[in-house]
Enzyme design. Structure first.
Site, PDB file in Angstrom:
ATOM      1  N   ASP A  18     -93.678 -27.972  70.740  1.00  0.00           N
ATOM      2  CA  ASP A  18     -94.166 -28.908  69.731  1.00  0.00           C
ATOM      3  C   ASP A  18     -93.946 -28.325  68.345  1.00  0.00           C
ATOM      4  OD1 ASP A  18     -95.405 -31.124  71.261  1.00  0.00           O
ATOM      5  OD2 ASP A  18     -96.654 -29.507  72.070  1.00  0.00           O
ATOM      6  N   ASP A  48     -95.772 -37.333  77.908  1.00  0.00           N
ATOM      7  CA  ASP A  48     -96.500 -36.208  77.322  1.00  0.00           C
ATOM      8  C   ASP A  48     -97.903 -36.665  76.975  1.00  0.00           C
ATOM      9  OD1 ASP A  48     -97.432 -34.017  75.938  1.00  0.00           O
ATOM     10  OD2 ASP A  48     -95.959 -34.135  74.314  1.00  0.00           O
TER      11      ASP A  48
END
Length: 239
Positions: free
Chosen positions: A42, A183
């Protein structure tokens, strides 16, 4: 139960390294290297989402102890700036926020492909598939967020699973080449409904893996057991 599990499905697993225990970084990566398909990184800029997270530099640190592909999830306002950095370090899959690339999606996808890398986009919970239809045939990956982005532990939004089902329908109907990734809150509570939607890649974080126990092997075994018990499928990543 072991003898009755369905063995027909293979799934890809991408642990979210933002949620790992950094004091056990080497131990956890070393254990996961021969079990998962890629690592999920991320990248947050503090603007697109209020949090600031991992950077392209972190990918280099992971590569010191792993040869697995890196799956970058950009949560940034200046996608081109970060895409260029990720191209420089040859991040294998770069997923851009669909909300900020309108007007330059084709050029960014083309730039990623020209570097020999895979181009993806991310659809946040409120963003419809129609947003990416002009260039969906150019994509290697579409990531569906099942929580609001930016922080771990956000509430699971079951309605977002409909996008996974629709993306599979579109792919089957038109022969598109993208993979479908999900996700957000991938854990015991949601394994069955996520499995029914059938994404190709599961991003797994703290609630589903790293936070289950204080030992990565025990956590992995617990996760596998919970997946199999919930879904009725044998856990198989093809590794």
């Amino acid at each position: 139960m072991v003898d009755t599990l369905d063995t027909t499905r293979t799934i890809a697993m991408a642990p979210s390294l933002m949620t790992m225990d950094l004091d056990q970084f080497k131990e956890q990566i070393t254990f996961l290297n021969d079990k998962v398909n890629m690592y999920h990184i991320d990248v947050m800029d503090g603007h697109f989402v209020p949090n600031i997270s991992l950077s392209p530099w972190f990918i280099g640190e992971v590569r010191k102890i792993s040869n697995l592909p890196m799956d970058a999830h950009l949560m940034v306002t200046d996608a081109e700036f970060w895409v260029d950095q990720l191209i420089d370090i040859k991040c294998e899959r770069i997923n851009m926020p669909s909300e900020v690339i309108n007007g330059k999606a084709f050029s960014l996808i083309g730039k990623i492909h020209a570097a020999g890398l895979k181009a993806g986009v991310v659809l946040n919970p409120e963003t419809p598939i129609s947003t990416i239809m002009p260039y969906i045939d150019q994509l290697d990956n579409v990531m569906i967020m099942t929580i609001d982005p930016g922080f771990a532990g956000q509430p699971f939004l079951e309605s977002t699973l409909d996008k996974i089902v629709e993306l599979r329908r579109l792919r089957d109907e038109h022969g598109y080449g993208y993979e479908i990734e999900m996700d957000g809150s991938t854990n015991l509570k949601h394994w069955k409904m996520i499995s029914d939607a059938a994404p190709d890649t599961y991003v797994i974080g703290r609630s589903g893996l790293f936070g289950l126990t204080d030992n990565i092997e025990d956590s992995w075994n617990q996760m596998v057991g919970e997946y199999e018990q919930s879904t009725g499928y044998r856990f198989n990543t093809g590794r």
